[in-house]
Design a protein around this motif. Structure first.
Motif: not given
Length: 934
Positions: A398-406, A447-451
């Motif tokens: 999941l660290g590959i995502f820059r923004g929010g993701f479903t 949407f999910y996101r990492l701080l």
């Protein structure tokens, strides 16, 4: 209890106004999402009773079938926003196997008039909805709110996880309504390239940068604006952010900046506010329950523990354990949240034991900033090690995502080696429960996101594994799927909804393209992604940036062993549209559309041919090549589009365009009205259609050209109503290039022709604003030329129009702009629609000399102009030519001849008698009548 619209429900520090759907925390609005507010109102109406999950879902989503996860995440968001569990206070409890119940004492009050009418007004900003209550920072927030109006530039500095973003957002939230031009949040976490900082801010400001000095452009744009910029996560781009802030502070005196960074920006004018850890009890203190919960670190830990574990209650016997945990974690908010998330699994004693083992020799007394960094790192390591193998793999990927993701996007990226689809949902749920993954609850989707801190940690773990290349590939594949969905939805859902659904993908799209177009190895996926993502770049007005990606993709495609003609066609079409709006009808623009057409023919792609021809046609029109454009419109008939109603309608509209500019106003009018009728009959009058080379809304474009035809045919009032309708549609769908198109070709011009100078100036300002905002340099340049006449701008400040359509338009606004090149175009017939006006303008220039020879030449030109205007069905130009010729004859004493010429032309007008041209004729006829015997 029954909730009446005029009543307010009071509980804890909150008052809820059902009739206004407004929640107030003390005297400040509490911003809740629509679904969260629905849930709260339902629970309040049944306070003290259990509302089943099925009933809640049926009432909150009456027209949709949703999974229980939707309810759970919205419920979690509501609890966090209310601070459910703070200081032991419970508002909403889960009743196992049954549902939810609102359990706090509450009372009904009359809402009265005490609430300020603007309390619920939350526009003018892009701040996210609050996800948690603020704990332990209110004094600091209040001080910053008081300081910012005086200080102008404040940077919140502290280690990762200390709560800088939370504080900055709360300060900004309390300042909503205090800045005339609003508040804008710029999050720099998703970008790594210093060169992108200005472009990123421009996107947030809905501005497109045209020149090579973006900082100056930003400062110019903000010069007169009263605005707060919140620039978050600056630490990895310090030098470029510092330069930007200094430039804005110098060039925009009413702009204030609140930044966050792990270290100061060392910029001129910066005031540094360091964030310390939350308060922990001192080591020697002996505290009771109430005293201990007065310390903010304990408050946060207990609230988060209660939020994650319904049955958690802090007892006096457990108090020393919690105090030790908070001290050991140095009062760092993120570390406290991570630890509190494990209470349900480990218990307090087990949690403390784990921390003691993991922290080893780390000291937590008198921690330095470096020590706090180490504390957070160790807490992240500890949390990561508590995950099972599947959860660890999920977090890494999941660290590959820059923004929010479903959840769907997460699964697409996670599923691969060692992870099955059935394992993803459980792992995501656990990562949320353990505070390693955040949830952004929208009205329609979750949407999910990492701080930023957690994302960097996860990405580091991913880079250390052997999974990075495969994860990047799956990430790019997912971006491609999303862009394909976006392309399919583009014509079928409203623009605002479309942007809300797909704009979140922008940062991940950038990341996928940056990697895929530059990394060694196969580039096919990134090239396809570039070609497919055209709609998103266009809708977000990022044409210049997109053009860079398109050129890279074309270079790579040309170098490929087996280049794909269809992909190259799509990229050439994208390049043509981008170049047209950014540069106008340049050689590169023409080459792009010509190449695209050849490729479309090679691929036997009729839709591609249509797009290429229509794009080239638009270029020819803007360059003044009207006959070529007319011939191109005839090519549509050979494409066999009669069986496709939408495409047939579109080509019919383009035929109108070419007939109008070629000068055949009568046929253009007949065809234009047929197009409007067909659109209305088929329900497409407000349909957003994108199948053409330069992307204007079909109904806006059709109404715009009809307005021009009507004015030239002598119907100024009908023309204005039609131009206004075109603008209203463009504004309604909020499509930038369509707004620019209709303003540039009809709105500004017709308002000025009709003598409505105030409206013309207002529309001109709107055109300048929209053209700059949406990167439509072509129409921005036109607007600068218009300003010389409409706004009285200094003619020296703008260059004279070079050639093409704009040069001819300017002659209709100011006949003094005629020159030899225009005269040659008029005499050869190349000037089409403007021929009579150009001849009249040259005649007027000759008449100014008052020389018999020149007067004779002028008379010949005016008679020719008059005949051409009649032949074209251009009554407006016929009136202007007749007026100039009548004035010449008046000077020569030929009063009756002048009156007999002008009066019949004037009498053919049935409206618009208060417009400047007709008022001037009335006066001239009165003068002539005085010299003609009765």
């Amino acid at each position: 209890m029954t909730l009446a619209p005029e009543q307010a429900v009071h509980f804890g520090p909150y008052r809820i106004y059902p009739g206004r759907r407004l929640a107030m925390e003390s005297e400040r609005p509490l911003r809740l999402g629509r679904r969260a507010m629905d849930i709260l109102l339902i629970l309040l109406e049944h306070a003290g009773k259990v509302v089943s999950k099925q009933d809640l879902m049926a009432q909150v989503w009456p027209d949709s079938v949703v999974e229980e996860i939707n309810l759970r995440v919205h419920m979690a968001a509501l609890r966090k926003a209310l601070g459910d569990g703070q200081a032991g206070q419970r508002y909403i409890v889960t009743v196992a196997q049954r549902g939810y119940s609102f359990v706090a004492p509450c009372s009904l009050e009359h809402s009265g008039q005490g609430l300020h009418s603007d309390a619920g007004k939350l526009s003018g900003h892009n701040l996210p909805l609050r996800s948690t209550r603020l704990i332990g920072r209110q004094v600091l927030v209040d001080n910053l709110v008081a300081q910012l109006p005086r200080q102008r530039f404040i940077t919140l500095v502290g280690p990762g996880g200390i709560g800088k973003t939370t504080v900055a957002l709360r300060v900004a939230e309390q300042l909503i309504g205090h800045y005339r031009d609003g508040i804008r949040l710029l999050d720099l976490a998703p970008i790594n390239d210093p060169a992108m900082v200005c472009g990123h801010l421009a996107t947030v400001l809905e501005l497109s940068l045209h020149d090579s000095e973006p900082m100056n452009s930003l400062a110019t744009f903000l010069r007169e604006r009263h605005m707060l910029l919140v620039i978050d996560n600056c630490e990895h781009l310090i030098d470029s952010v510092a330069l930007l802030c200094e430039s804005l502070l110098r060039g925009a005196p009413q702009v204030h900046i609140l930044a966050t960074s792990r270290e100061s920006l060392r910029a001129e004018g910066e005031y540094v506010q360091r964030l310390e850890s939350l308060d922990c009890p001192p080591p020697i203190a002996v505290l009771d329950h109430t005293q201990a919960l007065g310390f903010s670190a304990l408050q946060l830990f207990v609230e988060r523990a209660m939020a994650n574990h319904d049955s958690f209650e802090l007892t006096d016997a457990q108090l020393p354990l919690v105090i030790d945990i908070c001290r050991r974690l140095d009062g760092i908010p993120l570390a406290l949240e991570l630890a509190a998330a494990q209470v349900a699994n480990l218990g307090l004693q087990g949690l403390l034991t784990q921390l003691q083992q993991s922290f080893g020799r780390l000291t937590h007394s008198n921690p330095t900033t470096l020590g706090r960094h180490q504390t957070l790192r160790t807490t992240l390591d500890w949390s990561f090690n508590l995950l099972n193998a599947c959860e660890q793999t999920c977090l890494r990927r999941l660290g590959i995502f820059r923004g929010g993701f479903t959840l769907e996007s997460a699964a697409a990226v996670i599923v691969g080696e060692h992870i099955e689809p059935s394992e993803v949902f459980g792992s995501i749920t656990q990562l949320v429960a353990k505070s390693l993954l955040n949830v952004d609850v929208g009205d329609e989707a979750v949407f999910y996101r990492l701080l930023d801190t957690t994302r960097n940690y996860a990405l580091e773990k991913l880079e250390q594994s052997a999974e990075l290349p495969a994860t990047r590939d799956r990430h790019a594949q997912r971006c491609l799927v999303l862009m394909q969905q976006a392309q399919n939805d583009w014509e079928h859902i409203p623009t605002g909804q479309w942007i809300e659904r797909y704009a979140r993908s922008l940062e991940d799209l950038r990341a996928a393209l940056d990697w895929g177009l530059s990394a060694p190895g196969p580039h096919a996926l990134a090239i396809r992604l570039t070609a497919t993502s055209t709609p998103l770049w266009q809708e977000l007005s990022l044409l210049n940036e997109y053009g860079g990606y398109v050129r890279k993709a074309l270079t790579l495609l040309d170098a490929a062993p087996e280049p794909c003609p269809r992909l190259k066609m799509l990229l050439k079409l994208a390049l043509g549209s981008t170049c047209y709006h950014a540069q106008g009808g340049t050689a590169q623009t023409v080459e792009a559309f010509v190449s695209a057409r050849a490729l479309a023919i090679h691929c036997n792609d009729v839709a591609g041919q249509l797009r290429a021809i229509s794009g080239h046609l638009a270029v020819n029109l803007s360059c003044g090549h009207y006959q070529m454009a007319l011939e191109q419109s005839e090519q549509f008939d050979r494409l066999g589009l009669h069986n496709d109603a939408a495409l047939s309608l579109s080509t019919h509209r383009l035929r109108v365009l070419t007939l109008h500019f070629a000068g055949d106003q009568q046929r253009a009018r007949i065809n234009a009205e047929e197009v409007i009728q067909r659109m209305a009959h088929s329900g497409h009058l407000n349909r957003f259609t994108h199948g053409f080379g330069v992307q204007y809304d079909q109904s806006v474009a059709a109404l715009t050209i009809l307005a021009r035809i009507l004015w030239i045919q002598g119907h100024p009032e009908q023309a204005w109503r039609t131009a206004r309708q075109a603008l209203d549609v463009a504004l309604q769908i909020n499509h930038g290039t369509s707004i620019c198109y209709t303003l540039a070709l009809s709105g500004c011009l017709i308002a000025h022709y009709n003598g409505d100078n105030q409206t013309a100036r207002e529309l001109l300002r709107l055109l300048l604003e929209q053209a700059q905002k949406h990167s439509v340099l072509l129409f921005y340049t036109w607007a600068r030329h218009y300003a010389q006449v409409i706004d009285g701008a200094d003619a020296q400040a703008s260059s004279r129009p070079g050639a093409g359509l704009i040069k001819e338009i300017m002659v209709t606004l100011d006949s003094g702009l005629v020159d030899d090149d225009l005269l040659q175009r008029a005499e050869t017939g190349a000037a089409g629609w403007s021929t009579a006006e150009i001849l009249r303008a040259r005649a007027n220039a000759l008449l100014a000399a008052d020389c018999p020879v020149k007067n004779c030449t002028a008379e010949t030109l005016l008679i020719k102009a008059l005949n051409i205007a009649k032949a074209q069905g251009a009554l407006a130009w016929e009136l202007r030519s007749a007026t100039s010729l009548a004035r010449l004859w008046q000077r020569q004493g030929r009063y009756r001849q002048a009156r007999d010429l002008l009066s019949p032309v004037y009498q053919r007008f049935t409206e618009g008698h208060a417009t400047p041209d007709l008022v001037a004729v009335q006066r001239l006829l009165a003068e002539l009548q005085g010299h003609v015997p009765g």
